[in-house]
Enzyme design. Structure first.
Site, short mmCIF file in Angstrom:
data_model
loop_
_atom_site.label_atom_id
_atom_site.label_comp_id
_atom_site.label_asym_id
_atom_site.label_seq_id
_atom_site.Cartn_x
_atom_site.Cartn_y
_atom_site.Cartn_z
N GLU A 229 0.80 -1.23 0.00
CA GLU A 229 0.00 0.00 0.00
C GLU A 229 0.83 1.28 0.00
O GLU A 229 0.50 2.23 0.71
CB GLU A 229 -0.93 0.02 1.24
CG GLU A 229 -1.89 -1.13 1.28
CD GLU A 229 -2.66 -1.23 2.59
OE1 GLU A 229 -3.84 -1.59 2.52
OE2 GLU A 229 -2.09 -0.96 3.66
C1 TNX Z 1 -4.51 -3.97 4.78
S1 TNX Z 1 -2.73 -6.32 4.59
C2 TNX Z 1 -3.23 -3.70 5.24
C3 TNX Z 1 -3.05 -3.22 6.62
C4 TNX Z 1 -4.35 -3.02 7.33
C5 TNX Z 1 -5.30 -4.15 7.00
C6 TNX Z 1 -6.59 -4.07 7.73
C7 TNX Z 1 -1.75 -5.25 4.27
C8 TNX Z 1 -0.51 -5.68 3.68
N1 TNX Z 1 -2.08 -3.98 4.54
O1 TNX Z 1 -2.29 -2.01 6.62
O2 TNX Z 1 -4.10 -3.00 8.70
O3 TNX Z 1 -5.56 -4.13 5.62
O4 TNX Z 1 -7.38 -5.20 7.51
#
Ligand code: TNX
Length: 419
Positions: A229
């Site tokens: 992300e």
């Molecule tokens: C996605 S899973 C994210 C996290 C959040 C999560 C909440 C991932 C690699 N990144 O930053 O905490 O969703 O469900």
């Protein structure tokens, strides 16, 4: 009776690094294994067989399907201390899980003291998501966790999330961000807004210091650099970052691990990529891109194993972006049948992440983890052919009494006929 269900190995089949043979006759147990880990798992099995009195005669030959059987705890959004983590490690060991992935940094908190950069923990670790208290591990704290885990054949995989999810670091050392980035502490739950300055030499000497201290504290082979992300890092910058950061990991003798987004960049040999995003069509492509590069995958499909997803609409805690995840959802899937082009050989293992934006106490963590973590443990350990939902839910029903006795919090799922 036993969780996870054992494999049925034939007489000549090798036990491997973690397998064992266990024979109980007239109340006496005999164990065969090639390793201490194998003997340990035999002991866990025997303990379960003896939970309600002397065990019946039985002969088991068992070994795990996957080498990486993991649980991830996000200690960044909310902090959990050494005692809480050790209590969770006890449960991992009981279900034959062998990886504890610690998500040690994120926008809301930096949770490990770094001698060369003291403000990371002192300032960056002072808060949490919401108005919760902060906290961080000293080097001795992390050593204690690593040691407690190793005694139970659990390897700690530490994660420092980069190049995004770094607001706590930027608040501590604003010079790590691109000019003009915010240097405020963050207590919200948005993702994808912070980035290290990928073009600055300081970023890589910073990471060299951090990874150096981390590598010295964690004897396991992997260092997880996140990579997820990074929405405020351009793709070109992301590629530039990945090119420069990987040698830093390698220089400290560690193999690279990271989330699926990392597969959009060329990866070093031996890299491990964690598939997660079932809400994006990119997830499957990234998983295949990882395999095409020779990387192996850890499967963490959010709609199956994200332990922060609500069980159902009534679950008071957790999130819903990947849907509701009941126990059967966590159990009834085959890691090798999930993504076209990603078969058994490409898969190193399975891991259940527990993100803690909405969770503040160990009780919260346990309630979200159990019983789904047992389902994931069986997915990771038992051969597909030995897994059966009806059989599993019957075994789970008996497990509830043990949890009640141990004071472990769990979700009394309507899918299980609890005793
Ligand atoms: C996605 S899973 C994210 C996290 C959040 C999560 C909440 C991932 C690699 N990144 O930053 O905490 O969703 O469900």
């Amino acid at each position: 009776m036993i969780i996870p269900a054992p494999a049925r190995l034939g007489p000549g089949e090798p036990l491997g690094d973690e397998g064992y043979r266990l024979e109980v006759r007239d109340g006496r147990a005999r164990v065969d294994a090639e390793t201490d880990a194998g003997r340990f798992y035999a002991e866990q099995t025997l303990r379960r067989l003896s939970a309600d009195g002397p065990p019946a005669d039985v002969a088991i030959a068992d070994r795990p399907r996957f080498a990486w059987r993991g649980f991830m705890l996000d200690v960044a959004r909310h902090f959990f201390g050494v005692d809480d983590v050790c209590r969770l490690i006890d449960q991992l060991a009981a279900y034959k899980l062998n990886v504890l992935h610690l998500h040690l940094s994120d926008d809301q908190g930096w949770r490990l003291a770094i001698d060369a950069w003291p403000r990371l923990a002192e300032h960056g670790g002072s808060g949490a998501a919401g108005s919760g208290p902060g906290g961080f591990y000293t080097h001795d704290d992390l050593r204690a966790i690593v040691h407690y885990a190793a005694d139970r054949f659990v390897t700690v995989v530490p994660e420092i999330d980069t190049p995004g999810h770094v607001q706590a670091a930027l608040a501590s050392y604003p010079e790590l961000g691109a000019p003009g980035s915010s240097s405020d502490l963050y207590t919200g739950v948005e993702v994808g807004f912070s980035s290290l300055d990928v073009h600055s030499a300081l970023t890589y000497s910073f990471l060299d210091d951090v990874f150096g201290e981390l590598a010295a504290l964690t004897p396991g082979p992997f260092l997880h650099i996140g990579g997820d992300e990074a929405h405020s890092t351009s793709h070109d910058d992301y590629l530039a970052f990945m090119e420069r950061v990987q040698p830093v990991v390698g220089a400290h003798g560690k193999r690279l691990a990271g989330w699926e987004e990392m597969a959009s960049a060329p990866l070093a040999e031996g890299a491990v990529v964690q598939y997660w995003n079932t809400a994006s069509p990119r997830g499957h492509e990234l998983a295949r891109a990882a395999v095409a590069q020779g990387a192996r995958l850890v499967m963490s499909p959010a709609d199956r194993v994200y332990l922060d997803m609500k069980y159902d609409a009534e679950t008071p805690l957790g999130q819903e972006w990947a849907g509701h995840v009941e126990v059967r959802d966590s159990y009834d899937w085959d890691p090798a049948a999930l993504v076209d082009g990603v078969g058994e050989d490409a898969i190193l293992g399975v891991e259940a992440p527990l993100w803690t934006e909405t969770l503040t106490t160990l009780r919260d963590v346990e309630t979200m983890a159990f019983p789904r973590l047992c389902a994931v443990a069986e997915v990771a350990w038992s051969p597909q052919a030995e897994r059966d939902w009806e059989d599993f839910r019957a075994r789970l029903a008996a497990e509830g009494a043990r949890w009640d006795a141990a004071g472990l919090a769990y979700h009394r799922s309507p899918q299980v006929d609890w005793r």
